[in-house]
Design a protein around this motif. Structure first.
Motif, PDB file in Angstrom:
ATOM      1  N   ALA A 121      19.231  35.339  81.229  1.00 10.27           N
ATOM      2  CA  ALA A 121      18.724  36.669  81.630  1.00 10.27           C
ATOM      3  C   ALA A 121      17.855  37.252  80.574  1.00 10.27           C
ATOM      4  O   ALA A 121      18.161  37.197  79.259  1.00 10.27           O
ATOM      5  N   ASN A 122      16.810  38.188  80.840  1.00 12.86           N
ATOM      6  CA  ASN A 122      16.306  38.878  79.837  1.00 12.86           C
ATOM      7  C   ASN A 122      16.514  40.332  79.864  1.00 12.86           C
ATOM      8  O   ASN A 122      16.461  40.991  81.155  1.00 12.86           O
ATOM      9  N   MET A 123      17.260  40.617  78.810  1.00 10.63           N
ATOM     10  CA  MET A 123      17.748  41.991  78.994  1.00 10.63           C
ATOM     11  C   MET A 123      16.853  43.078  79.046  1.00 10.63           C
ATOM     12  O   MET A 123      16.929  44.416  79.600  1.00 10.63           O
ATOM     13  N   THR A 124      15.552  43.004  78.386  1.00 13.80           N
ATOM     14  CA  THR A 124      14.484  44.006  78.563  1.00 13.80           C
ATOM     15  C   THR A 124      14.070  44.385  79.846  1.00 13.80           C
ATOM     16  O   THR A 124      13.807  45.393  80.405  1.00 13.80           O
ATOM     17  N   GLU A 125      14.077  43.213  80.511  1.00 19.12           N
ATOM     18  CA  GLU A 125      13.457  43.449  82.195  1.00 19.12           C
ATOM     19  C   GLU A 125      14.643  43.766  82.900  1.00 19.12           C
ATOM     20  O   GLU A 125      14.579  44.561  83.868  1.00 19.12           O
ATOM     21  N   TRP A 126      15.697  43.261  82.645  1.00 20.86           N
ATOM     22  CA  TRP A 126      16.930  43.969  83.210  1.00 20.86           C
ATOM     23  C   TRP A 126      17.110  45.451  83.125  1.00 20.86           C
ATOM     24  O   TRP A 126      17.352  46.002  84.287  1.00 20.86           O
ATOM     25  N   LYS A 127      17.076  45.954  82.077  1.00 19.45           N
ATOM     26  CA  LYS A 127      17.275  47.368  81.741  1.00 19.45           C
ATOM     27  C   LYS A 127      15.974  48.037  82.333  1.00 19.45           C
ATOM     28  O   LYS A 127      15.924  49.133  82.943  1.00 19.45           O
ATOM     29  N   HIS A 128      14.802  47.529  82.286  1.00 20.22           N
ATOM     30  CA  HIS A 128      13.468  48.153  82.697  1.00 20.22           C
ATOM     31  C   HIS A 128      13.567  48.449  84.259  1.00 20.22           C
ATOM     32  O   HIS A 128      13.201  49.362  84.756  1.00 20.22           O
ATOM     33  N   GLN A 129      14.112  47.225  85.193  1.00 14.53           N
ATOM     34  CA  GLN A 129      14.092  47.463  86.386  1.00 14.53           C
ATOM     35  C   GLN A 129      15.528  47.823  86.915  1.00 14.53           C
ATOM     36  O   GLN A 129      15.814  48.025  88.129  1.00 14.53           O
ATOM     37  N   ARG A 130      16.301  48.254  86.026  1.00 11.80           N
ATOM     38  CA  ARG A 130      17.510  49.091  86.541  1.00 11.80           C
ATOM     39  C   ARG A 130      18.563  48.153  87.307  1.00 11.80           C
ATOM     40  O   ARG A 130      19.100  48.607  88.262  1.00 11.80           O
ATOM     41  N   ILE A 131      18.427  46.987  86.731  1.00 13.52           N
ATOM     42  CA  ILE A 131      18.997  45.896  87.771  1.00 13.52           C
ATOM     43  C   ILE A 131      20.593  46.488  87.897  1.00 13.52           C
ATOM     44  O   ILE A 131      21.310  46.193  89.034  1.00 13.52           O
ATOM     45  N   THR A 132      21.429  46.731  86.996  1.00 13.36           N
ATOM     46  CA  THR A 132      22.745  47.239  87.366  1.00 13.36           C
ATOM     47  C   THR A 132      22.780  48.503  88.207  1.00 13.36           C
ATOM     48  O   THR A 132      23.726  48.231  89.001  1.00 13.36           O
ATOM     49  N   LYS A 133      22.014  49.510  88.098  1.00 13.16           N
ATOM     50  CA  LYS A 133      22.024  50.390  89.154  1.00 13.16           C
ATOM     51  C   LYS A 133      21.811  49.837  90.441  1.00 13.16           C
ATOM     52  O   LYS A 133      22.291  50.300  91.464  1.00 13.16           O
ATOM     53  N   GLN A 134      20.812  48.992  90.522  1.00  8.24           N
ATOM     54  CA  GLN A 134      20.568  48.386  91.935  1.00  8.24           C
ATOM     55  C   GLN A 134      21.767  47.874  92.441  1.00  8.24           C
ATOM     56  O   GLN A 134      22.104  47.924  93.757  1.00  8.24           O
TER      57      GLN A 134
END
Length: 344
Positions: free
Chosen positions: A227-240
């Motif tokens: 996983a790329n943490m920067t992209e994960w946070k930028h795309q709000r993956i957890t919220k999705q």
């Protein structure tokens, strides 16, 4: 006298010029003095593994296999619940794993309140630690790239290779495609598994049909993630992911009666068409789907990572290829965790 003074002046100017050209800046001199050893300068590889009650031996075997097969600078993030953390810490500190670099992280199950639909068919899939992968940026703060592994794996290759997996621009994660290897196709057919979205989502529900994803789309397995943490946070993956968990509570869009239970389905929705691929040999799975179906020994020797996803775990009985798993198992110093074997 004048000639002597002139000569001294010339020598002084030369000395000044020499120092200006060759002088090492103070900051660089300090860095040179405090220079770390080559081993310490290596990039740190963060690996996240959960230690769940009743299956801590799985986490120990996974960690043991990774540590034994690499020279890389690995930092293990061992995630547990408050009640299980003392046990796993004692296990590591009182075994040959005491040399590893690790941090124990407590996962608070309250973050899941109201987001999990109760399902009696496979209650083990509802355990809080199954959802740790949804919250990687909240648990891991300082790393750009992270490896997440399910506990029921062993690693036979150098974890550096997996860490070096290339993620395409805009992709927050890489997974293993369920249609990637002919040998796994045979396993899927032999035990009646699903490897498409039809096996994970309820296409009778309008919310699923509205996604526009063909039910024949090949699924992926989130038991191994780069996983790329920067992209994960930028795309709000957890919220999705949380949004789809809550929608499932309200509308029953997927369930553990389908192929992958409740942790895989939200990821299939959120990452559909937006993930990179892991080398197939770095995730040979389905070893736990049947107590009888087996891969060839030659194929397993070539595999970089083995995954006993399914009901039949290598620390229980029955299971297949348990010898490969036991190569890395370290007995529990406290004696609480014991292998289940025919003669036990």
């Amino acid at each position: 006298v004048n000639q002597i003074l002139l000569l001294l002046l010339v020598l002084t100017v030369c000395a000044i010029l020499y120092n200006k050209v060759h002088q090492v800046p103070l900051a660089l001199r300090n860095e040179t003095v405090d220079l770390e050893s080559p081993e310490e300068m290596e990039e740190e590889i963060p690996v996240v593994i959960c230690a769940a009650a009743g299956r801590m031996g799985a986490a120990v075997a996974a960690i043991s296999s990774i540590y034994s097969n690499t020279e890389a600078n690995v930092l293990f993030y061992i995630v547990g619940l408050k009640t299980t953390i003392p046990h796993i810490r004692k296990w590591i500190e009182n075994s040959k794993l005491k040399e590893i670099k690790f941090k124990v992280v407590e996962f608070n199950p309250m973050v899941l309140k109201g987001k999990i639909r109760q399902d009696a068919s496979r209650p083990e899939l509802l355990q809080p630690l199954n959802f740790v992968r949804f919250y990687l940026p909240l648990l891991i703060q300082k790393h750009e790239k992270v490896i997440y592994l399910d506990d029921d794996v062993i690693v036979q290759g150098d974890i550096q290779e997996l860490y070096d997996t290339k993620l395409a621009p805009g992709h927050a994660a890489a997974f293993s495609d369920d249609c990637d290897l002919p040998s796994t196709h045979e396993m899927v057919r032999s035990v009646g598994m699903q490897n498409t979205y039809m096996g994970f989502l309820d296409y009778r529900k309008q919310a699923i049909r509205d996604l526009g994803i063909s039910p024949s789309t090949c699924s992926f397995n989130p038991g191994v993630i780069v996983a790329n943490m920067t992209e994960w946070k930028h795309q709000r993956i957890t919220k999705q992911l949380e949004k789809w968990m809550q929608r499932n509570v309200e509308e029953n869009l997927y369930s553990s009666t389908l192929g992958g239970g409740v942790a895989t389905s939200p990821m299939l929705i959120v990452f559909n068409g937006k993930y990179s691929s892991i080398n197939p040999m770095w995730h040979i799975r389905h070893l736990g789907w049947s107590p009888d179906a087996r891969y060839s020994e030659q194929f397993l020797q070539e595999a970089k990572l083995l995954h006993w996803n399914g009901r039949y775990k290598p620390w229980d009985y029955p299971s297949v290829h348990t010898d490969l798993w036991e190569n890395w198992f370290i007995p529990d110093p406290s004696g609480k965790f014991k292998l289940t074997r025919p003669d036990s």
